[in-house]
Scaffold this motif. Structure first.
Motif, short mmCIF file in Angstrom:
data_model
loop_
_atom_site.label_atom_id
_atom_site.label_comp_id
_atom_site.label_asym_id
_atom_site.label_seq_id
_atom_site.Cartn_x
_atom_site.Cartn_y
_atom_site.Cartn_z
N ALA A 73 0.81 -1.22 0.00
CA ALA A 73 0.00 0.00 0.00
C ALA A 73 0.85 1.27 0.00
O ALA A 73 0.43 2.28 -0.56
CB ALA A 73 -0.93 0.00 1.21
N LEU A 74 2.04 1.21 0.62
CA LEU A 74 2.84 2.43 0.74
C LEU A 74 3.20 3.03 -0.62
O LEU A 74 2.89 4.20 -0.88
CB LEU A 74 4.11 2.14 1.56
N ALA A 114 -3.49 -2.63 -2.81
CA ALA A 114 -3.88 -1.69 -3.87
C ALA A 114 -5.09 -0.89 -3.44
O ALA A 114 -5.11 0.35 -3.57
CB ALA A 114 -4.18 -2.46 -5.15
N ALA A 115 -6.10 -1.58 -2.92
CA ALA A 115 -7.32 -0.88 -2.50
C ALA A 115 -7.01 0.13 -1.40
O ALA A 115 -7.42 1.30 -1.47
CB ALA A 115 -8.36 -1.89 -2.03
N VAL A 143 -5.96 5.64 0.31
CA VAL A 143 -5.14 6.58 1.08
C VAL A 143 -4.53 7.64 0.16
O VAL A 143 -4.52 8.84 0.47
CB VAL A 143 -4.03 5.83 1.85
N GLY A 144 -4.03 7.18 -0.99
CA GLY A 144 -3.41 8.12 -1.93
C GLY A 144 -4.41 9.14 -2.44
O GLY A 144 -4.11 10.34 -2.52
N ALA A 145 -5.60 8.66 -2.79
CA ALA A 145 -6.63 9.57 -3.31
C ALA A 145 -7.05 10.56 -2.22
O ALA A 145 -7.22 11.76 -2.49
CB ALA A 145 -7.82 8.77 -3.81
N VAL A 171 -4.52 5.13 -12.41
CA VAL A 171 -4.78 4.43 -11.15
C VAL A 171 -5.00 2.93 -11.41
O VAL A 171 -4.57 2.09 -10.61
CB VAL A 171 -5.99 5.07 -10.43
N ALA A 172 -5.64 2.61 -12.53
CA ALA A 172 -5.81 1.20 -12.87
C ALA A 172 -4.44 0.54 -13.09
O ALA A 172 -4.20 -0.60 -12.66
CB ALA A 172 -6.68 1.05 -14.12
N ALA A 173 -3.55 1.28 -13.73
CA ALA A 173 -2.19 0.75 -13.94
C ALA A 173 -1.48 0.56 -12.60
O ALA A 173 -0.76 -0.43 -12.40
CB ALA A 173 -1.40 1.69 -14.84
N ILE A 174 -1.69 1.49 -11.69
CA ILE A 174 -1.08 1.38 -10.36
C ILE A 174 -1.65 0.17 -9.62
O ILE A 174 -0.92 -0.58 -8.95
CB ILE A 174 -1.30 2.68 -9.55
#
Lengths: 240, 948
Positions: free
Chosen positions: B69-70, B371-372, B377-379, B410-413
């Motif tokens: 996640a980081l 990822a979720a 968190v990123g968003a 974001v899908a690629a991430i």
């Protein structure tokens, strides 16, 4: 006597080499027929568990042949050995060895699902197997919600689910009290009488009394073999 | 009866139909062994087992998901922040036009412009004009008469401020017109209704210390405007200082940015081409939003996207590599805890691929969870950052276009997260399939053995990687001594690639050879006591836990070591090349005297200014410069050709003087004259009594690069000989003028770059016939005054100027802080590296403490105290972190050495050894101390594994 489901011919197993070599099994010849329960007795380190592991394809012999339902295990690839364990034989262990994260029913259906049976078919077969060991009412229980005896009955249900006819039981009563142990052995006997074949590894003569034949191992060799129906058998007429 | 033997591969056959049917004989036509009725049920069973294991192993699962996640949070946050700050074509058009349809401005005739960015030009369509062509001044003829233009210009203007005079940006024209809403933002008050009314930005209002209704006065013309309200340009912060004037008066439409905005007219592409041919540029809404296929576009959007993708990919690959290693270690520990369950699965018929899939799916699940969580968190982090940085200035860092999530990125991430989760599980999954199911069923726990193949491969790759980098550096060094030619350039490129490839190979070697390194270490440090022995042997016996952390630390420190050194070398190089105007940490008050005459009042004003400074300077020095003969402003030639000019000859030194074989270099060294009592303050160094005595006796304090054989060469020139000589660029030493005299002075070599070439005493200058005038007053500080005080002093200096500073002269103040040392960057990089190293160490050491619980209990059972267990923890920290940092630091220096061969101004003597020592030694030592301080768990000596 019907054709053997399991046949071991001249099976030897050696660990290590040179001065540190340890012979676990040496020249074992053994046949187990359908409807026959064979007890294997011996002291610790005599090779009982190794014999069972080799019979189930979990270990390979250094020499000799193992044949299960007509299949030479030495001819089988790892994938084919895995398929053999899914379809032809089942293990029952002293510590039950149920997967803690799966329910009783999921533990029982695991071999069938791994073999590609659909969920509904596998669950029906699993419920039948659980019912046959008296646990039809608790399919959704996790192992830690069951008593030791119940866990072992689940393990037996898993060993016989589907069409498997060879049960390899490694001290299945070792972690159970006497009453529960007897129940488990009675269940094993019932399955054998219904057409399966089984090897029961045990320390106790009282448990061996459930067997049709008792094989004694010492230092990896068969040193004695007694049939229940033999006149000289000490076990004659002793089945509980 | 002996059954007929079947050939290998035929395998047992399966029965068809109901699995519960107690078939008596296998049907020979069934599915072959290893083949199944269908893969879905097995996949479902594996997925179920994997998910339940993930849920059950909460600790390790949380760790893996967190590790995934980081970087996902960081990448997602950056992607969302970037997308939020990127204008859509419609938003960009609104920022340019407000609600107008187009604007037209003037420009060089014939230039091709991009339709989406008129500032972007592809040069002249038909080549540059032979004769200079003046741009047009009026509206283009093609604009229909019905199209009414709104003219806006942006320029700089001087205004009167409470503290004097200030220059501000000014927008001339009715920027408050509703037509331009979107380009300009009204904030407060009302729009001007008369020619003597104006609006200002909030920042300017504050600077003027005024309110709406007050006035603002232009300093040049004296025109006064009443402030009717505040506004700003949409891409400027309110704090910026801008004056908005109506398009009347002296400032009308002056300045380079003058545009006509049209509400109802915009050119077609063909018309745009005509406009550019005539000397106009134009921004048209439709052309910008929907460029025609044959139109020239700037491509700035595509370039920005490409940059984002490249930076994101590099960041992702590096962070992904670290995560794969560390998450892999956590998954390995988790898989070891599941080995009994996996063995049970094997005993009931799970094939190796089933077991492999179960562990692999755990990685994939945790990758998905990471990822979720990371995306969420990123968003959210991007939203918070947007809120914190939003000062309304769209199209800049301090403003945004509205929260948008770049779905494709974001899908690629997310796919990247799934991939690294899965990749992290590969090694543990492979290890799980190789386990001994029988041993696992019995509950055996055996230490790993050293695989002899891996040390060979690992060592080979370690040496190969280092060798590649060294070979690349040597090749570059060899090529650097040759004249560049087409034939050797591919070799240079290949050598640079080996410099990059070598460290990558080295990292692979670190992973493969890591286990062997720890086995060797366990033999070496095993005699250093029980703690060292237990820690090192545990590390050697647990490669799946230790090696990934070691490799991650080595990779991080490698990158940090490389970047630290490159920055330090670059900073040192920049410092060498830095042109000082005074010693570092000083205030310079320079005197501007147009006619070069002696102006004692300026010197007096400078002294009074500095006397008023708070705090007072440590020392001051009056500096005089050699007088330069004046030139005729019309002809550019010397008014007195026979007058003398003086310079100092630069010495051949490739490091400091790339071109030293020219007459120019014999002249360009600046000579200054400083009294002996002031020279130390002016130089910024302590010279000592002997040097001061020599200085008084005629020696020169010389800068590095001007000393040769202990002397400084002062050159004297006839001014007329220098007339017409081009200054700057490459010169042939044979073609320039010769000095009329060369005077060797004994040099006081301070071995550093000074802000002059040579400083001499007034007596020496008199002896040489050098005429001097005061040029500056230098004030030395240990620590410069705060910025507010510096601003105040600068304003005071500005007040000394007359109405026409160019004619009357005055004093000017500036601050010499010296070159950027790069220390803040070094500290930031060390901090980032430390965070990553500590994180990787924490993962490894945490897993170690978890796995060693049984050993701890055994240790406690046999009498081992807390100190021993603390020692084990500290030693393990030292080994895992220390070996990683040392290997990484050393490895990072190899490409630095290679690049220093390619870059002539890199001097390896500038390597930041203290920083590298902190990275390689102090950091692991600190981690070991912390690990020692963290108390060990209370041992559970009732655990069966402990006493079995």
């Amino acid at each position: 006597m019907s054709s053997p489901i399991l046949r071991l011919s001249g099976v030897s197993r050696q660990y290590g080499s040179g001065a540190t070599a340890v012979t676990a099994l040496s020249g074992i010849d053994l046949e187990v027929a359908r409807g026959e329960l064979v007890a294997v007795m011996g002291a610790s380190g005599s090779g009982k568990s190794t014999l069972l592991a080799i019979a189930g394809g979990l270990a390979t012999p250094t020499s000799g042949e193992v044949v299960v339902e007509g299949e030479y295990l030495s001819d089988l690839s790892p994938a084919q050995l895995a398929a053999l364990r899914r379809r032809s034989l089942g293990f029952v262990f002293q510590d039950f060895n149920l997967i803690p994260t799966l329910t009783a029913l999921e533990n029982v259906t695991l071999p069938l699902e791994l073999d590609g049976f659909g969920g509904r078919v596998a669950r029906r077969a699993g419920r039948d197997a659980l019912a046959s060991v008296g646990l039809g009412e608790r399919p959704g229980a996790y192992p830690d919600e069951l008593s030791g005896g119940q866990q072992q009955r689940v393990a037996i249900a898993r060993a016989v689910v589907g069409s498997r006819r060879l049960i390899l039981a490694d001290e299945p009563t070792g972690a159970l009290d006497t009453v529960t142990g007897d129940q488990v052995l009675r269940m094993l006997r019932t399955r054998v009488d219904a057409g399966a074949a089984a090897i029961l590894v045990t320390h106790e003569a009282r448990h061996a009394a459930w067997a049709d034949r008792v094989v004694s191992l010492r230092d990896g060799r068969i040193v004695d073999e007694t049939r229940r129906d033999a006149p000289e058998s000490l076990l004659a007429g002793t089945r509980p | 009866m002996t059954p007929a033997r079947r050939s290998r591969g035929a395998g047992p056959v399966r029965r068809g139909g109901d699995p519960a049917r107690d078939g008596t004989k296998p049907s020979r036509g069934g599915t072959r062994a290893g083949e199944r009725r269908g893969g879905w049920p097995a996949l479902r069973a594996g997925a179920r087992l994997a998910w339940r294991s993930v849920v059950r192993s909460r600790g390790s699962s949380t760790l893996v998901a967190l590790l995934v996640a980081l970087p996902v949070a960081g990448l997602t946050g950056a992607a969302v922040f970037w997308e939020t700050h990127r204008a859509t074509p419609e938003q960009a058009a609104t920022l340019e036009l407000g609600s107008a349809q187009s604007w037209v401005s003037t420009g060089p005739p014939g230039l091709q412009q991009a339709v989406d960015d008129p500032r972007f030009s592809l040069g002249y369509r038909n080549g540059p004009p032979e004769e200079p062509v003046e741009p047009p001044t009026g509206l283009p003829a093609m604009v229909p008469a019905t199209a009414v233009p709104l003219r806006i210009a942006e320029t700089g203007l001087g205004i009167e401020t409470p503290s004097g005079r200030g220059d501000v940006m000014a927008t001339i024209g009715a920027a408050w017109d509703p037509l331009l809403e979107g380009r300009y933002v009204p904030i407060d008050g009302t729009a001007p209704a008369a020619a003597d009314e104006a609006m200002v930005s909030p920042g300017l209002l504050e600077r003027l210390d005024a309110r709406v209704g007050d006035t603002v006065t232009l300093s040049g013309s004296g025109e006064t405007f009443t402030i009717t309200g505040t506004m700003r340009r949409a891409d400027q912060q309110p704090s910026q200082e801008t004056l908005f004037l109506p398009g009347t008066g002296a400032a009308e439409y002056s300045g380079p940015l003058s545009r006509w905005y049209f509400a109802d007219w915009q050119p077609t592409y063909a018309q745009l081409r005509e406009l550019t041919d005539e000397g106009y540029v134009s921004y048209a809404r439709d052309l910008a939003i929907h460029p025609p296929p044959d139109a020239v576009v700037s491509g700035s959007d595509a370039l920005a996207l490409w940059n984002v993708l490249v930076i994101g990919a590099v960041t992702g690959v590096f962070s992904g590599y670290l995560v794969v290693l560390l998450a892999g270690a956590a998954l390995a520990v988790s898989a070891r805890r599941q080995q009994r369950a996996l063995a049970v699965a094997a005993s009931v018929g799970a094939a190796r691929r089933d077991v492999f899939r179960v562990v692999l799916l755990q990685g994939a699940f945790l990758g998905a969870v990471g990822a979720a969580a990371g995306i969420a968190v990123g968003a959210a982090g991007a939203a918070i950052t947007n809120a914190l940085t939003d000062r309304g200035a769209v199209d800049t860092f301090w403003g945004n276009w509205g929260y948008r999530i770049p779905v494709a990125l974001v899908a690629a991430i997310a796919a990247f997260a799934l991939l690294i989760g899965t990749l992290a599980a590969i090694a543990p999954a492979r290890s799980a399939t190789r386990g001994d199911p029988l041993g696992a069923l019995r509950g055996a726990r055996r230490p790993a053995k050293l695989d002899v193949r891996r040390p060979v491969w690992g060592l080979a790759l370690l040496l190969c990687g280092a060798g590649l980098a060294v070979a690349g550096g040597l090749t570059i060094a060899a090529l650097g001594r040759q004249e560049p030619s087409e034939g050797i350039e591919p070799l240079r490129v290949a050598a640079l690639w080996t410099l990059v490839l070598g460290p990558v190979v080295f990292q692979v070697g670190v992973i493969l050879g890591g286990h062997w390194i720890f086995v060797v270490l366990s033999r070496l440090v095993g005699r250093a006591g029980h703690g060292a022995r237990l820690a090192s042997r545990d590390a050697a016996a647990s490669p799946s836990r230790v090696v990934p952390a070691f490799a991650a630390i080595a990779a991080t420190v490698f990158a940090a070591s490389f970047v630290l050194s490159v920055i330090a070398l670059q900073a040192a190089s920049s410092a060498r090349m830095y042109s000082y105007s005074a010693p570092a940490q000083s205030i310079v008050v320079s005197f501007a005297v147009p006619d070069g005459s002696e102006r004692p009042e300026l010197t007096r004003a400078a002294r009074e200014l500095l006397a008023d400074a708070e705090p007072a300077p440590a020392a001051t020095a009056l500096v005089r410069s050699a007088w330069t003969p004046p030139l005729d402003p019309e002809t550019g030639r010397s008014l007195d050709p026979d007058a003398s000019r003086f310079g100092v000859a630069q010495q051949p030194d490739p490091l400091h003087c790339p071109v030293c074989d020219a007459w120019f270099n014999a002249l360009n060294g600046q000579i200054v004259v400083v009294a002996p009592e002031d020279i130390e303050a002016a130089a910024g160094v302590s010279l000592g009594a002997d040097a001061l005595r020599a200085y008084r006796d005629g020696a020169a304090v010389a800068s590095i690069g001007y000393v040769h054989d202990g002397d400084v060469t002062v050159t004297q020139w006839r001014a007329g000989d220098l007339d017409g000589q081009a200054m700057g660029g490459l010169y042939d030493g044979d073609e320039g003028p010769d000095p009329t005299r060369e005077i060797a002075l004994s040099a006081i070599d301070v071995d550093r770059r000074m802000w002059w070439a040579a400083a001499i005493s007034p007596e020496t200058a008199d002896a040489l016939g050098i005429v001097t005038t005061p040029s500056s007053l230098v004030a030395r500080y240990e620590t410069l005054p705060p910025q507010a005080e510096l601003d105040r002093l600068a304003a005071e200096a500005d007040r000394s100027h007359g109405d026409d500073p160019a004619a009357t002269g005055g004093i000017y103040l500036h601050v010499e802080r010296g070159p950027d040392t790069g220390d803040p960057w070094l500290a930031a990089i060390l901090a980032v590296a430390a965070v990553l190293v500590v994180g990787a160490s924490a993962v490894s050491l945490g897993l170690s403490r978890f796995e060693r619980r049984a050993d701890d209990a055994t240790l406690a059972a046999v009498g081992g105290g807390r100190m021993l267990r603390r020692g084990v923890n500290a030693w393990q920290a030292l080994l895992v972190a220390g070996v990683g940092t040392v290997v990484g630091t050393v490895a990072g220096q190899i490409p630095v050495w290679g690049f220093s061969q390619a870059v002539s101004y890199y001097d390896l003597r500038d390597t930041p050894w203290p920083w590298l020592a902190a990275l390689a030694l102090a950091l692991p030592a600190a981690i070991a101390v912390i690990s020692w301080l963290v108390p060990p768990r209370h041992p559970d000596i009732t655990r069966r594994t402990a006493i079995a």
